[in-house]
Design a protein around this motif. Sequence first.
Motif, mmCIF file in Angstrom:
data_model
loop_
_atom_site.group_PDB
_atom_site.id
_atom_site.type_symbol
_atom_site.label_atom_id
_atom_site.label_comp_id
_atom_site.label_asym_id
_atom_site.label_seq_id
_atom_site.Cartn_x
_atom_site.Cartn_y
_atom_site.Cartn_z
ATOM 1 N N ALA A 116 -20.465 -79.264 100.286
ATOM 2 C CA ALA A 116 -20.069 -80.540 99.699
ATOM 3 C C ALA A 116 -19.604 -81.518 100.768
ATOM 4 O O ALA A 116 -19.960 -82.703 100.745
ATOM 5 N N GLN A 117 -18.798 -81.040 101.708
ATOM 6 C CA GLN A 117 -18.327 -81.915 102.777
ATOM 7 C C GLN A 117 -19.491 -82.388 103.638
ATOM 8 O O GLN A 117 -19.557 -83.558 104.040
ATOM 9 N N MET A 118 -20.439 -81.493 103.916
ATOM 10 C CA MET A 118 -21.601 -81.861 104.706
ATOM 11 C C MET A 118 -22.449 -82.904 103.984
ATOM 12 O O MET A 118 -22.926 -83.867 104.588
ATOM 13 N N ALA A 119 -22.635 -82.722 102.674
ATOM 14 C CA ALA A 119 -23.465 -83.660 101.909
ATOM 15 C C ALA A 119 -22.856 -85.054 101.895
ATOM 16 O O ALA A 119 -23.552 -86.054 102.084
ATOM 17 N N VAL A 120 -21.540 -85.126 101.674
ATOM 18 C CA VAL A 120 -20.881 -86.431 101.613
ATOM 19 C C VAL A 120 -20.906 -87.116 102.972
ATOM 20 O O VAL A 120 -21.167 -88.322 103.076
ATOM 21 N N SER A 121 -20.643 -86.365 104.032
ATOM 22 C CA SER A 121 -20.663 -86.982 105.358
ATOM 23 C C SER A 121 -22.077 -87.367 105.769
ATOM 24 O O SER A 121 -22.280 -88.356 106.477
ATOM 25 N N LEU A 122 -23.072 -86.608 105.304
ATOM 26 C CA LEU A 122 -24.456 -86.949 105.620
ATOM 27 C C LEU A 122 -24.845 -88.288 104.996
ATOM 28 O O LEU A 122 -25.570 -89.081 105.606
ATOM 29 N N VAL A 123 -24.362 -88.543 103.789
ATOM 30 C CA VAL A 123 -24.628 -89.838 103.159
ATOM 31 C C VAL A 123 -24.065 -90.970 104.020
ATOM 32 O O VAL A 123 -24.707 -92.008 104.205
ATOM 33 N N GLN A 124 -22.882 -90.748 104.586
ATOM 34 C CA GLN A 124 -22.302 -91.760 105.471
ATOM 35 C C GLN A 124 -23.184 -91.989 106.700
ATOM 36 O O GLN A 124 -23.409 -93.138 107.116
ATOM 37 N N VAL A 125 -23.657 -90.899 107.286
ATOM 38 C CA VAL A 125 -24.518 -91.018 108.463
ATOM 39 C C VAL A 125 -25.791 -91.788 108.124
ATOM 40 O O VAL A 125 -26.219 -92.685 108.871
ATOM 41 N N LEU A 126 -26.404 -91.466 106.992
ATOM 42 C CA LEU A 126 -27.636 -92.137 106.596
ATOM 43 C C LEU A 126 -27.411 -93.623 106.361
ATOM 44 O O LEU A 126 -28.251 -94.461 106.725
ATOM 45 N N ILE A 127 -26.269 -93.968 105.752
ATOM 46 C CA ILE A 127 -25.960 -95.382 105.531
ATOM 47 C C ILE A 127 -25.779 -96.088 106.870
ATOM 48 O O ILE A 127 -26.316 -97.182 107.098
ATOM 49 N N GLY A 128 -25.016 -95.469 107.778
ATOM 50 C CA GLY A 128 -24.759 -96.085 109.077
ATOM 51 C C GLY A 128 -26.017 -96.263 109.895
ATOM 52 O O GLY A 128 -26.287 -97.342 110.435
ATOM 53 N N VAL A 129 -26.835 -95.203 109.984
ATOM 54 C CA VAL A 129 -28.062 -95.282 110.778
ATOM 55 C C VAL A 129 -29.068 -96.222 110.111
ATOM 56 O O VAL A 129 -29.773 -96.985 110.790
ATOM 57 N N GLY A 130 -29.137 -96.185 108.777
ATOM 58 C CA GLY A 130 -30.039 -97.092 108.074
ATOM 59 C C GLY A 130 -29.661 -98.546 108.273
ATOM 60 O O GLY A 130 -30.528 -99.405 108.497
ATOM 61 N N LEU A 131 -28.358 -98.835 108.202
ATOM 62 C CA LEU A 131 -27.897 -100.205 108.436
ATOM 63 C C LEU A 131 -28.180 -100.628 109.865
ATOM 64 O O LEU A 131 -28.603 -101.763 110.124
ATOM 65 N N MET A 132 -27.960 -99.715 110.805
ATOM 66 C CA MET A 132 -28.238 -99.996 112.209
ATOM 67 C C MET A 132 -29.724 -100.310 112.412
ATOM 68 O O MET A 132 -30.092 -101.281 113.094
ATOM 69 N N ALA A 133 -30.585 -99.508 111.807
ATOM 70 C CA ALA A 133 -32.025 -99.723 111.960
ATOM 71 C C ALA A 133 -32.459 -101.038 111.322
ATOM 72 O O ALA A 133 -33.319 -101.748 111.865
ATOM 73 N N ALA A 134 -31.866 -101.376 110.168
ATOM 74 C CA ALA A 134 -32.234 -102.616 109.490
ATOM 75 C C ALA A 134 -31.843 -103.837 110.317
ATOM 76 O O ALA A 134 -32.643 -104.760 110.503
ATOM 77 N N ILE A 135 -30.612 -103.840 110.824
ATOM 78 C CA ILE A 135 -30.165 -104.960 111.655
ATOM 79 C C ILE A 135 -30.978 -105.017 112.950
ATOM 80 O O ILE A 135 -31.363 -106.086 113.428
ATOM 81 N N GLY A 136 -31.255 -103.842 113.510
ATOM 82 C CA GLY A 136 -32.051 -103.796 114.732
ATOM 83 C C GLY A 136 -33.452 -104.337 114.526
ATOM 84 O O GLY A 136 -33.998 -105.042 115.382
ATOM 85 N N ALA A 137 -34.050 -104.031 113.371
ATOM 86 C CA ALA A 137 -35.396 -104.524 113.096
ATOM 87 C C ALA A 137 -35.404 -106.039 112.926
ATOM 88 O O ALA A 137 -36.348 -106.717 113.365
ATOM 89 N N LEU A 138 -34.361 -106.577 112.303
ATOM 90 C CA LEU A 138 -34.304 -108.019 112.056
ATOM 91 C C LEU A 138 -33.956 -108.811 113.315
ATOM 92 O O LEU A 138 -34.434 -109.932 113.496
#
Length: 258
Positions: A116-138
């Motif tokens: 459970a702890q891994m799943a919740v923290s993984l969601v945070q990582v995906l949000i952070g990396v996804g946001l980083m990639a989106a801003i980087g692409a723009l």
Amino acid sequence: MTGTALPAARRPGPAAWGQLLLAEARMVVRDTSGLVVPIGFPVLLLVMNGVSQGGDQVLPGGTTVMNGIIMPLTTTMVVALVGVVNMPSFLCTYRKYGILRRLSVTPARPAMILAAQMAVSLVQVLIGVGLMAAIGALAFGVAAPPALGWALLAGALLVAAMYGVGTLIAAVAPSVGAGLAIGLAAFFVMLALGGGLGPIANLPEALQAVGERLPYGAGNAALAAAWSGERPEALHLAVLAVWGAVTGGLAARFFRWT
């Protein structure tokens, strides 16, 4: 005298898993400072590197410094920080305040808490990396890895390896302070030997060999290869898989409630 058979213990079902995940998510959201690393840190690193000189330089393989070096390095760093530093401190805090002891008398098993702890923290990582990639692409010309399938495989193995190390630290650390200290020490050792402080090629050959066999160096090299359109080396993928399997298994075996 005939003994009465006790009913078989019921295993936690989907509803129990859902409640456990929801409780973990609430804990993380309440600790606002803990969200800075997985969500704010990737964006900060991207912007700092994007506005500095050299991010748009083209490497010999045809990719840019931003895509071939900065993106894989930042992604690896964030996964390492969350998995090896953040997550163990959360679990050790739960142990300190008796949360894990109270859970030990319920049908919840150690693997459930870790998952459970891994799943919740993984969601945070995906949000952070996804946001980083989106801003980087723009704003900075960041592109998806040409070898996307290999990048996804390398990323999944990197998460498994880093989270395996983190859960093992949480399983054996005697206190919150010890968990944080062990996590930070492991992070900086892997960072120094894995190319986080400079090209790994600048290290002596013996240290290069060690760095490539640690999760940080193997993960960074595998992601960098995928972002350059190449197949990651089998050694790097195997290193990540072995670290994930071994440390994850040891964490479940030696997890302590108190």
